[in-house]
Design a protein around this motif. Structure first.
Motif, mmCIF file in Angstrom:
data_model
loop_
_atom_site.group_PDB
_atom_site.id
_atom_site.type_symbol
_atom_site.label_atom_id
_atom_site.label_comp_id
_atom_site.label_asym_id
_atom_site.label_seq_id
_atom_site.Cartn_x
_atom_site.Cartn_y
_atom_site.Cartn_z
ATOM 1 N N UNK A 145 0.832 -1.197 0.000
ATOM 2 C CA UNK A 145 0.000 0.000 0.000
ATOM 3 C C UNK A 145 0.867 1.247 0.000
ATOM 4 N N UNK A 146 0.290 2.325 -0.435
ATOM 5 C CA UNK A 146 1.005 3.591 -0.410
ATOM 6 C C UNK A 146 0.757 4.289 0.911
ATOM 7 N N UNK A 147 1.439 5.412 1.123
ATOM 8 C CA UNK A 147 1.278 6.153 2.366
ATOM 9 C C UNK A 147 -0.077 6.819 2.439
ATOM 10 N N UNK A 148 -0.432 7.372 3.599
ATOM 11 C CA UNK A 148 -1.738 7.981 3.786
ATOM 12 C C UNK A 148 -1.925 9.205 2.912
ATOM 13 N N UNK A 149 -3.156 9.391 2.381
ATOM 14 C CA UNK A 149 -3.431 10.548 1.547
ATOM 15 C C UNK A 149 -3.824 11.727 2.432
ATOM 16 N N UNK A 150 -4.070 12.858 1.787
ATOM 17 C CA UNK A 150 -4.354 14.077 2.541
ATOM 18 C C UNK A 150 -5.621 13.929 3.369
ATOM 19 N N UNK A 151 -6.648 13.258 2.824
ATOM 20 C CA UNK A 151 -7.913 13.140 3.533
ATOM 21 C C UNK A 151 -7.782 12.313 4.795
ATOM 22 N N UNK A 152 -6.892 11.327 4.805
ATOM 23 C CA UNK A 152 -6.727 10.498 5.992
ATOM 24 C C UNK A 152 -5.713 11.097 6.972
ATOM 25 N N UNK A 153 -4.780 11.888 6.463
ATOM 26 C CA UNK A 153 -3.710 12.403 7.316
ATOM 27 C C UNK A 153 -4.241 13.286 8.436
ATOM 28 N N UNK A 154 -5.386 13.948 8.247
ATOM 29 C CA UNK A 154 -5.907 14.824 9.292
ATOM 30 C C UNK A 154 -6.300 14.048 10.541
ATOM 31 N N UNK A 155 -6.472 12.738 10.422
ATOM 32 C CA UNK A 155 -6.854 11.918 11.562
ATOM 33 C C UNK A 155 -5.670 11.618 12.487
ATOM 34 N N UNK A 156 -4.450 11.772 11.992
ATOM 35 C CA UNK A 156 -3.316 11.223 12.720
ATOM 36 C C UNK A 156 -2.231 12.260 12.985
ATOM 37 N N UNK A 157 -1.595 12.124 14.143
ATOM 38 C CA UNK A 157 -0.371 12.845 14.460
ATOM 39 C C UNK A 157 0.722 11.785 14.538
ATOM 40 N N UNK A 158 1.768 11.965 13.740
ATOM 41 C CA UNK A 158 2.824 10.953 13.656
ATOM 42 C C UNK A 158 4.149 11.596 14.060
ATOM 43 N N UNK A 159 4.454 11.587 15.359
ATOM 44 C CA UNK A 159 5.665 12.263 15.841
ATOM 45 C C UNK A 159 6.957 11.640 15.352
ATOM 46 N N UNK A 160 6.913 10.377 14.874
ATOM 47 C CA UNK A 160 8.114 9.723 14.344
ATOM 48 C C UNK A 160 7.788 9.105 12.994
ATOM 49 N N UNK A 189 9.425 8.965 10.156
ATOM 50 C CA UNK A 189 10.497 8.356 9.380
ATOM 51 C C UNK A 189 10.818 6.955 9.842
ATOM 52 N N UNK A 190 11.854 6.383 9.287
ATOM 53 C CA UNK A 190 12.298 5.057 9.692
ATOM 54 C C UNK A 190 11.476 3.955 9.058
ATOM 55 N N UNK A 191 11.703 2.746 9.538
ATOM 56 C CA UNK A 191 11.035 1.574 8.997
ATOM 57 C C UNK A 191 10.545 0.716 10.160
ATOM 58 N N UNK A 192 9.495 1.160 10.871
ATOM 59 C CA UNK A 192 9.049 0.440 12.065
ATOM 60 C C UNK A 192 8.493 -0.940 11.727
ATOM 61 N N UNK A 193 8.614 -1.845 12.664
ATOM 62 C CA UNK A 193 8.056 -3.192 12.497
ATOM 63 C C UNK A 193 6.571 -3.214 12.784
ATOM 64 N N UNK A 194 6.103 -2.203 13.531
ATOM 65 C CA UNK A 194 4.701 -2.204 13.956
ATOM 66 C C UNK A 194 4.248 -0.775 14.198
ATOM 67 N N UNK A 195 2.999 -0.502 13.881
ATOM 68 C CA UNK A 195 2.391 0.791 14.184
ATOM 69 C C UNK A 195 1.396 0.608 15.323
#
Length: 264
Positions: free
Chosen positions: A1-16, A18-24
């Motif tokens: 899947x691709x990253x979140x689009x503009x319409x979904x991004x307003x739902x989330x604050x992502x303080x980190x 970057x990187x390649x996390x194993x889990x969200x």
């Protein structure tokens, strides 16, 4: 899947981001709460877990957005927003009202064939079979403010300021309405572990009511009891974060909590 689009991004604050996390780890706030409840988690969480802080409508940058009519509408919108983030393993932690929404979100996504969560954490919330309707949302502003002060999640000096009350009370009232008119789902067990967390001094949720979440999983269930009231982790989240991290890593929660393990 691709990253979140503009319409979904307003739902989330992502303080980190970057990187390649194993889990969200999705983190859902209490009634009227904001993503700030979990900002202190960013430091103690290991790099392999990305905290994704959920910001519902009616607060912070979304203060002018109309809230949903009911819990299913809120969950449906959040499910649509979160799907782009399910390109890797995920878990969800919800506190109080956030626990209710976390559970409903997991049920909805699983029923729609999405990647199931690795773990569902339900904090300071009774199991659905113990749900109690209420009428706090019908109180006037003074009554609503008094309820917030009783629970201890809001600084008294903030609620003494008229401009702050005008800003935060509408979202609080809307959220209480959603919770107090909520119709719990039929008994459907999740295919992942469920952990209930409760403060030993929480007058809103008993340990027996929290233990009732064991009915809602076909996997392992744990009950973790921490010292404190309804907002037992708001001052210092390190013990809770350590326990959550340990469970997500597949290890036992350490001595930070009293752990009661049950298996269906």
């Amino acid at each position: 899947m691709t990253g979140p689009d503009v319409s979904s991004a307003r739902w989330f604050r992502r303080p980190r981001p970057g990187g390649d996390p194993s889990l969200r780890l999705l983190c859902l706030p209490h009634a009227g709460g904001t993503a700030s409840l979990y900002r202190a988690w960013t430091g103690p969480l290991p790099d392999w877990i990305e905290p994704v802080l959920v910001c519902p409508p009616g607060r912070e940058e979304r203060v002018d957005e109309r809230g949903p009519d009911d819990v299913p509408a809120l969950v449906a919108a959040l499910a649509d927003a979160v799907r782009p983030l399910l390109d890797r393993p995920w878990a969800v932690f919800g506190h109080s009202m956030g626990a209710l929404v976390a559970h409903e979100l997991a049920l909805r996504l699983v029923s729609e064939g999405a990647r199931p969560p690795e773990h569902v954490f339900v904090s300071a919330r009774e199991a659905p079979q113990f749900h109690r309707p209420g009428a706090v949302h019908l109180l006037d502003d003074d009554g609503l403010a008094a309820e917030l002060l009783r629970l201890g999640g809001t600084h008294p000096e903030l609620l003494a300021m008229d401009e702050v009350r005008r800003l935060i009370l509408p979202a609080v009232r809307d959220d209480y309405r959603l919770v107090e008119t909520y119709a719990p789902p039929g008994p459907t067990a999740l295919p992942c572990p469920v952990t209930a967390l409760v403060g030993t001094g929480d007058t809103e949720v008993s340990e027996d009511e929290a233990r009732g979440w064991s009915r809602w999983t076909d996997a392992e269930f744990r009950l973790l009891a921490f010292t404190g009231g309804h907002f037992y982790f708001s001052d210092d989240p390190h013990d809770v974060v350590r326990s959550v991290t340990g469970l997500l890593a597949g290890s036992r929660a350490d001595g930070a909590a009293v752990a009661i393990t049950e298996r269906r």
